[in-house]
Design a protein around this motif. Structure first.
Motif, PDB file in Angstrom:
ATOM      1  N   GLY A 154       0.808  -1.210   0.000  1.00  0.00           N
ATOM      2  CA  GLY A 154       0.000   0.000   0.000  1.00  0.00           C
ATOM      3  C   GLY A 154       0.841   1.259   0.000  1.00  0.00           C
ATOM      4  O   GLY A 154       0.362   2.347   0.328  1.00  0.00           O
ATOM      5  N   ALA A 155       2.110   1.132  -0.384  1.00  0.00           N
ATOM      6  CA  ALA A 155       3.011   2.286  -0.461  1.00  0.00           C
ATOM      7  C   ALA A 155       2.687   3.104  -1.697  1.00  0.00           C
ATOM      8  O   ALA A 155       2.340   2.557  -2.746  1.00  0.00           O
ATOM      9  CB  ALA A 155       4.467   1.823  -0.506  1.00  0.00           C
ATOM     10  N   THR A 156       2.800   4.409  -1.578  1.00  0.00           N
ATOM     11  CA  THR A 156       2.569   5.324  -2.689  1.00  0.00           C
ATOM     12  C   THR A 156       3.894   5.923  -3.123  1.00  0.00           C
ATOM     13  O   THR A 156       4.574   6.572  -2.316  1.00  0.00           O
ATOM     14  CB  THR A 156       1.613   6.465  -2.269  1.00  0.00           C
ATOM     15  N   ARG A 215      10.515   9.739  -3.559  1.00  0.00           N
ATOM     16  CA  ARG A 215       9.803   9.884  -2.276  1.00  0.00           C
ATOM     17  C   ARG A 215       8.636   8.922  -2.300  1.00  0.00           C
ATOM     18  O   ARG A 215       7.848   8.896  -3.242  1.00  0.00           O
ATOM     19  CB  ARG A 215       9.316  11.325  -2.078  1.00  0.00           C
ATOM     20  N   VAL A 216       8.545   8.128  -1.223  1.00  0.00           N
ATOM     21  CA  VAL A 216       7.521   7.088  -1.101  1.00  0.00           C
ATOM     22  C   VAL A 216       6.873   7.228   0.270  1.00  0.00           C
ATOM     23  O   VAL A 216       7.549   7.509   1.261  1.00  0.00           O
ATOM     24  CB  VAL A 216       8.156   5.684  -1.242  1.00  0.00           C
ATOM     25  N   SER A 217       5.554   7.023   0.334  1.00  0.00           N
ATOM     26  CA  SER A 217       4.862   7.141   1.623  1.00  0.00           C
ATOM     27  C   SER A 217       3.958   5.949   1.878  1.00  0.00           C
ATOM     28  O   SER A 217       3.600   5.214   0.953  1.00  0.00           O
ATOM     29  CB  SER A 217       4.053   8.440   1.685  1.00  0.00           C
ATOM     30  N   LEU A 218       3.575   5.812   3.136  1.00  0.00           N
ATOM     31  CA  LEU A 218       2.736   4.698   3.565  1.00  0.00           C
ATOM     32  C   LEU A 218       2.134   5.048   4.917  1.00  0.00           C
ATOM     33  O   LEU A 218       2.815   5.638   5.759  1.00  0.00           O
ATOM     34  CB  LEU A 218       3.616   3.449   3.686  1.00  0.00           C
ATOM     35  N   THR A 219       0.882   4.701   5.125  1.00  0.00           N
ATOM     36  CA  THR A 219       0.237   4.895   6.421  1.00  0.00           C
ATOM     37  C   THR A 219       0.281   3.574   7.184  1.00  0.00           C
ATOM     38  O   THR A 219      -0.131   2.530   6.663  1.00  0.00           O
ATOM     39  CB  THR A 219      -1.214   5.381   6.267  1.00  0.00           C
ATOM     40  N   VAL A 249       0.255   2.973  14.682  1.00  0.00           N
ATOM     41  CA  VAL A 249      -0.914   2.972  13.800  1.00  0.00           C
ATOM     42  C   VAL A 249      -1.343   4.403  13.474  1.00  0.00           C
ATOM     43  O   VAL A 249      -1.428   5.254  14.354  1.00  0.00           O
ATOM     44  CB  VAL A 249      -2.085   2.201  14.449  1.00  0.00           C
ATOM     45  N   GLY A 250      -1.587   4.635  12.200  1.00  0.00           N
ATOM     46  CA  GLY A 250      -2.045   5.934  11.730  1.00  0.00           C
ATOM     47  C   GLY A 250      -0.938   6.885  11.334  1.00  0.00           C
ATOM     48  O   GLY A 250      -1.188   7.882  10.647  1.00  0.00           O
ATOM     49  N   ASP A 251       0.294   6.604  11.764  1.00  0.00           N
ATOM     50  CA  ASP A 251       1.405   7.474  11.369  1.00  0.00           C
ATOM     51  C   ASP A 251       1.664   7.304   9.875  1.00  0.00           C
ATOM     52  O   ASP A 251       1.602   6.193   9.346  1.00  0.00           O
ATOM     53  CB  ASP A 251       2.678   7.135  12.146  1.00  0.00           C
ATOM     54  N   GLN A 252       1.944   8.416   9.214  1.00  0.00           N
ATOM     55  CA  GLN A 252       2.279   8.348   7.795  1.00  0.00           C
ATOM     56  C   GLN A 252       3.784   8.512   7.654  1.00  0.00           C
ATOM     57  O   GLN A 252       4.348   9.560   7.987  1.00  0.00           O
ATOM     58  CB  GLN A 252       1.550   9.402   6.967  1.00  0.00           C
ATOM     59  N   LEU A 253       4.412   7.442   7.193  1.00  0.00           N
ATOM     60  CA  LEU A 253       5.851   7.433   7.011  1.00  0.00           C
ATOM     61  C   LEU A 253       6.198   7.872   5.592  1.00  0.00           C
ATOM     62  O   LEU A 253       5.509   7.503   4.634  1.00  0.00           O
ATOM     63  CB  LEU A 253       6.417   6.038   7.275  1.00  0.00           C
ATOM     64  N   VAL A 254       7.259   8.638   5.481  1.00  0.00           N
ATOM     65  CA  VAL A 254       7.730   9.124   4.184  1.00  0.00           C
ATOM     66  C   VAL A 254       9.205   8.783   4.068  1.00  0.00           C
ATOM     67  O   VAL A 254      10.000   9.164   4.932  1.00  0.00           O
ATOM     68  CB  VAL A 254       7.534  10.647   4.046  1.00  0.00           C
ATOM     69  N   ALA A 255       9.558   8.062   3.016  1.00  0.00           N
ATOM     70  CA  ALA A 255      10.952   7.712   2.756  1.00  0.00           C
ATOM     71  C   ALA A 255      11.435   8.497   1.541  1.00  0.00           C
ATOM     72  O   ALA A 255      10.757   8.532   0.511  1.00  0.00           O
ATOM     73  CB  ALA A 255      11.091   6.216   2.500  1.00  0.00           C
ATOM     74  N   GLU A 256      12.593   9.127   1.688  1.00  0.00           N
ATOM     75  CA  GLU A 256      13.207   9.841   0.575  1.00  0.00           C
ATOM     76  C   GLU A 256      14.594   9.273   0.339  1.00  0.00           C
ATOM     77  O   GLU A 256      15.371   9.117   1.283  1.00  0.00           O
ATOM     78  CB  GLU A 256      13.332  11.335   0.879  1.00  0.00           C
TER      79      GLU A 256
END
Length: 135
Positions: free
Chosen positions: A20-22, A32-36, A87-94
């Motif tokens: 479910g990563a964006t 840059r990729v994100s995931l909740t 839970v609920g935190d939105q992680l962002v990887a760059e």
């Protein structure tokens, strides 16, 4: 800007899609990729599993290192976990290209929590760049 065929190929990543990563952004040498974080992504302490944090950074690393269209394969990734999330935190990887050589390239990867901007993890990674293109 990267070639549309390269971007399309990277965005089809089955593992990233399964998690479910964006993939928010792909540029030459950067992504840059994100995931909740969901309940299923926690460890037995109730914190985000380290494997998930690593995986998110690895997805960003793969997108950045393959953004040139040349097949890039991970040789090494070293990670430091700095702060827990839940839970609920939105992680962002760059992932950012630091050095692009002939057969290898070096990347810095940071994972932050979007709303607080707190640093969650930091990695440094190396790829081997094959001579062939994947598109």
């Amino acid at each position: 800007m990267i070639q549309p065929e390269i971007e399309t190929h990277i965005r089809k990543d089955p593992f990233a899609n399964w998690l479910g990563a964006t993939i928010e952004t792909i540029e030459p040498g950067y992504s840059r990729v994100s995931l909740t974080v969901s309940e299923a992504m926690l460890n037995f302490h109730g914190m985000t599993h380290g494997g998930l944090v690593f995986a998110l950074g690895d997805i960003a690393f793969a997108a950045a290192s393959n953004s040139h269209g040349q097949t890039a394969l991970a040789l090494n990734v070293a990670i430091s976990f700095l702060r827990p999330t839940g839970v609920g935190d939105q992680l962002v990887a760059e992932a950012k290209e630091v050095q692009l050589g002939g057969a290898t390239a070096l990347y810095d990867i940071v994972v932050t929590e979007r709303s607080s901007q707190k640093l969650i993890a930091k990695s440094q990674a190396t790829v081997y760049r094959k001579r062939d293109s994947f598109v």
